[in-house]
Write a protein that holds these residues in place. Structure first.
Motif, PDB file in Angstrom:
ATOM      1  N   ASP A  80       0.828  -1.209   0.000  1.00 24.57           N
ATOM      2  CA  ASP A  80       0.000   0.000   0.000  1.00 24.57           C
ATOM      3  C   ASP A  80       0.862   1.258   0.000  1.00 24.57           C
ATOM      4  O   ASP A  80       0.515   2.249  -0.651  1.00 24.57           O
ATOM      5  N   TYR A  81       1.979   1.236   0.706  1.00 21.90           N
ATOM      6  CA  TYR A  81       2.857   2.409   0.727  1.00 21.90           C
ATOM      7  C   TYR A  81       3.390   2.699  -0.682  1.00 21.90           C
ATOM      8  O   TYR A  81       3.413   3.851  -1.127  1.00 21.90           O
ATOM      9  N   SER A  82       3.806   1.648  -1.368  1.00 22.71           N
ATOM     10  CA  SER A  82       4.319   1.826  -2.731  1.00 22.71           C
ATOM     11  C   SER A  82       3.231   2.345  -3.657  1.00 22.71           C
ATOM     12  O   SER A  82       3.477   3.208  -4.497  1.00 22.71           O
ATOM     13  N   ARG A  83       2.019   1.833  -3.499  1.00 23.18           N
ATOM     14  CA  ARG A  83       0.916   2.243  -4.367  1.00 23.18           C
ATOM     15  C   ARG A  83       0.603   3.725  -4.175  1.00 23.18           C
ATOM     16  O   ARG A  83       0.450   4.472  -5.148  1.00 23.18           O
ATOM     17  N   TYR A  84       0.520   4.165  -2.927  1.00 20.12           N
ATOM     18  CA  TYR A  84       0.234   5.582  -2.667  1.00 20.12           C
ATOM     19  C   TYR A  84       1.401   6.467  -3.113  1.00 20.12           C
ATOM     20  O   TYR A  84       1.196   7.572  -3.636  1.00 20.12           O
ATOM     21  N   SER A  85       2.619   5.991  -2.911  1.00 19.32           N
ATOM     22  CA  SER A  85       3.786   6.765  -3.341  1.00 19.32           C
ATOM     23  C   SER A  85       3.781   6.949  -4.850  1.00 19.32           C
ATOM     24  O   SER A  85       4.047   8.045  -5.361  1.00 19.32           O
ATOM     25  N   ILE A 131      -3.036  16.845  -4.717  1.00 22.42           N
ATOM     26  CA  ILE A 131      -2.568  15.599  -4.102  1.00 22.42           C
ATOM     27  C   ILE A 131      -3.477  15.205  -2.944  1.00 22.42           C
ATOM     28  O   ILE A 131      -3.875  14.045  -2.804  1.00 22.42           O
ATOM     29  N   ILE A 132      -3.821  16.186  -2.106  1.00 20.26           N
ATOM     30  CA  ILE A 132      -4.694  15.913  -0.957  1.00 20.26           C
ATOM     31  C   ILE A 132      -6.073  15.447  -1.413  1.00 20.26           C
ATOM     32  O   ILE A 132      -6.621  14.464  -0.892  1.00 20.26           O
ATOM     33  N   ASN A 133      -6.643  16.132  -2.409  1.00 21.98           N
ATOM     34  CA  ASN A 133      -7.978  15.768  -2.896  1.00 21.98           C
ATOM     35  C   ASN A 133      -8.000  14.362  -3.477  1.00 21.98           C
ATOM     36  O   ASN A 133      -8.964  13.619  -3.296  1.00 21.98           O
ATOM     37  N   ALA A 134      -6.927  14.015  -4.191  1.00 20.20           N
ATOM     38  CA  ALA A 134      -6.902  12.714  -4.872  1.00 20.20           C
ATOM     39  C   ALA A 134      -6.610  11.565  -3.915  1.00 20.20           C
ATOM     40  O   ALA A 134      -7.271  10.526  -3.956  1.00 20.20           O
ATOM     41  N   THR A 135      -5.622  11.748  -3.045  1.00 22.78           N
ATOM     42  CA  THR A 135      -5.143  10.623  -2.225  1.00 22.78           C
ATOM     43  C   THR A 135      -5.658  10.646  -0.793  1.00 22.78           C
ATOM     44  O   THR A 135      -5.564   9.632  -0.095  1.00 22.78           O
ATOM     45  N   LYS A 136      -6.125  11.816  -0.327  1.00 25.00           N
ATOM     46  CA  LYS A 136      -6.549  12.020   1.072  1.00 25.00           C
ATOM     47  C   LYS A 136      -5.368  11.972   2.048  1.00 25.00           C
ATOM     48  O   LYS A 136      -5.564  11.868   3.262  1.00 25.00           O
ATOM     49  N   LEU A 137      -4.168  12.067   1.538  1.00 29.97           N
ATOM     50  CA  LEU A 137      -2.976  12.055   2.394  1.00 29.97           C
ATOM     51  C   LEU A 137      -2.597  13.476   2.799  1.00 29.97           C
ATOM     52  O   LEU A 137      -2.630  14.387   1.964  1.00 29.97           O
ATOM     53  N   PRO A 138      -2.182  13.691   4.056  1.00 30.93           N
ATOM     54  CA  PRO A 138      -1.644  15.000   4.441  1.00 30.93           C
ATOM     55  C   PRO A 138      -0.246  15.185   3.867  1.00 30.93           C
ATOM     56  O   PRO A 138       0.555  14.254   3.830  1.00 30.93           O
ATOM     57  N   ILE A 139       0.052  16.393   3.409  1.00 30.78           N
ATOM     58  CA  ILE A 139       1.357  16.656   2.808  1.00 30.78           C
ATOM     59  C   ILE A 139       1.745  18.107   3.073  1.00 30.78           C
ATOM     60  O   ILE A 139       0.912  19.010   3.004  1.00 30.78           O
TER      61      ILE A 139
END
Length: 394
Positions: A80-85, A131-139
């Motif tokens: 999952d980490y690789s996929r999100y990266s 990036i936030i909208n697409a992945t929901k990850l904080p950056i």
């Protein structure tokens, strides 16, 4: 006079923890450690809820559990980490003129020259939001005149925010920070500096560089430069190891469709040869176009697995015409092959490709002996009926 550099540094906040929380929202707002077991290994990433207890990345797990015994410990799901990266990488690659992937969760973008066309800060804010909208990850990100200052500033921007360090204010920005905020200052160097009365970067700025060299060797002068925010490290263009690509930035912008088609053919032929040298086939073709305003567009298509120039050229040219704004000058063209496989014998079971294989092997043998440019395809190469399975994926 050299052009003022503009460097953005992106860092996904507590990346492994953030991915785990997307998979399991019950972990939100709880102290989470991703790493080894409670007794062995080290902390890979930890949530901010654990950091208030003194836990940090690289700490032995046993020590982390003493500091925060109620933390939830996870082994991690690397797939999952690789996929999100990769997901974040693809978003950045589609927009950024030049970027470097420093790690699985860290990126540098060189925005130098973009200020002639639009506001680099707003461009970067918009990219972060995408990036936030697409992945929901904080950056978080920071913008500065070089990679060093941008990286230090990003740490201060966290969590999930950004900082801009104006040109000429680097020393002023760095001065109040503890000297171990400088990348590369480990525990040993930090304590050595403390013994010398150097606790903040401001103290380092005021130190005698000769004394630093005497105490810290050849790294003393480099450390003094870093304390002044001086760094000439360049942003190294990123190349995905599981893809083969080639691109060309033209000396003069080109608007001739014939010339642009010829360049697509040349780039595709070049990377198709590399593909066959690695005994692989590609299942995806992508074309990138950058206009003089630095606006960059990319489109890709899934294709039946192939390594043949004519099939790859046809698909690349099809994508180019779908993407290109007729009459517009072009600054850069790029072609990328991805979804590579070495299962070549199993991907075309229903085609008789033996004669084609012999033809391309002969061509490649000549290229390897006498140079890749000796044999080039005619401009009409790849101009045939579309192969079945052309499936746009972007």
């Amino acid at each position: 006079m050299s052009q003022q550099r503009i460097i953005a540094h992106f860092d996904l906040d507590t990346f492994f923890v953030s991915v785990e929380r997307l998979n399991d929202p019950s972990l939100n707002s709880k102290p989470v450690i991703v790493g080894g077991t409670k007794e062995r290994g080290v902390v890979s990433t930890c949530s901010y809820e654990t950091r208030v207890f003194g836990v940090h990345s690289g700490m032995p797990m046993a020590q982390a559990m003493k500091l925060c015994p109620h933390a939830i410990v996870l082994q991690g799901t690397r797939g999952d980490y690789s996929r999100y990266s990769r997901w974040v990488t693809e978003i950045i690659a589609a927009k950024a003129p030049l970027f470097e992937k420093a790690s699985i969760d860290e990126f540098y973008i060189d925005l130098t020259g973009m200020d002639r066309f639009f506001d680099p800060v707003q461009w970067t804010v918009d990219l972060r939001q995408e990036i936030i909208n697409a992945t929901k990850l904080p950056i978080s990100f920071a913008i500065a005149s070089n990679k060093l200052v941008a990286k230090i500033a990003t740490d201060l921007a966290k969590p999930n925010n950004y900082i801009v360090v104006p040109f000429g204010k680097e020393k002023e920005f760095l001065a109040p920070l503890r000297v171990n905020k400088i990348p590369g200052v480990g525990e040993h160097a930090f304590h050595t500096l403390l013994d010398l009365g150097i606790e903040t970067i401001g103290d380092l700025q005021n130190a005698n560089p000769v004394m630093l060299e005497q105490q810290l060797g050849k790294h003393g002068r480099d450390l003094w430069n870093r304390g002044h925010g001086i760094s000439f490290s360049t942003v190294n263009a990123y190349h995905e190891s599981k893809s083969i690509s080639s691109e060309n930035t033209f000396h003069e912008n080109i608007s001739s469709v014939e010339e642009l088609e010829a360049e697509i053919v040349r780039l595709t032929e070049k990377i198709a040869h590399e593909l066959r040298q690695e005994n692989k086939m590609a299942g995806c073709v992508a074309v990138k176009i950058r206009y003089p305003s630095f606006e960059t567009q990319q489109r890709q298509a899934s294709i039946p697995y192939t390594c043949y120039d004519d099939e790859l050229m046809f698909n690349a040219k099809t994508l180019f015409h779908q993407l290109y704004r007729k009459g517009q000058p072009v600054r850069l063209l790029g072609v990328r092959l991805s979804e590579l496989t070495d299962e070549a014998s199993q991907t075309n079971l229903f085609q008789d490709v033996s004669r084609k294989n012999e033809l391309y092997k002969a061509i490649d043998d000549v290229k390897d002996r006498f140079g890749k440019d000796l044999i080039t395809k005619a401009r009409i190469a790849g101009r045939r009926e579309a192969p079945e399975g052309l499936d746009e994926t972007s």
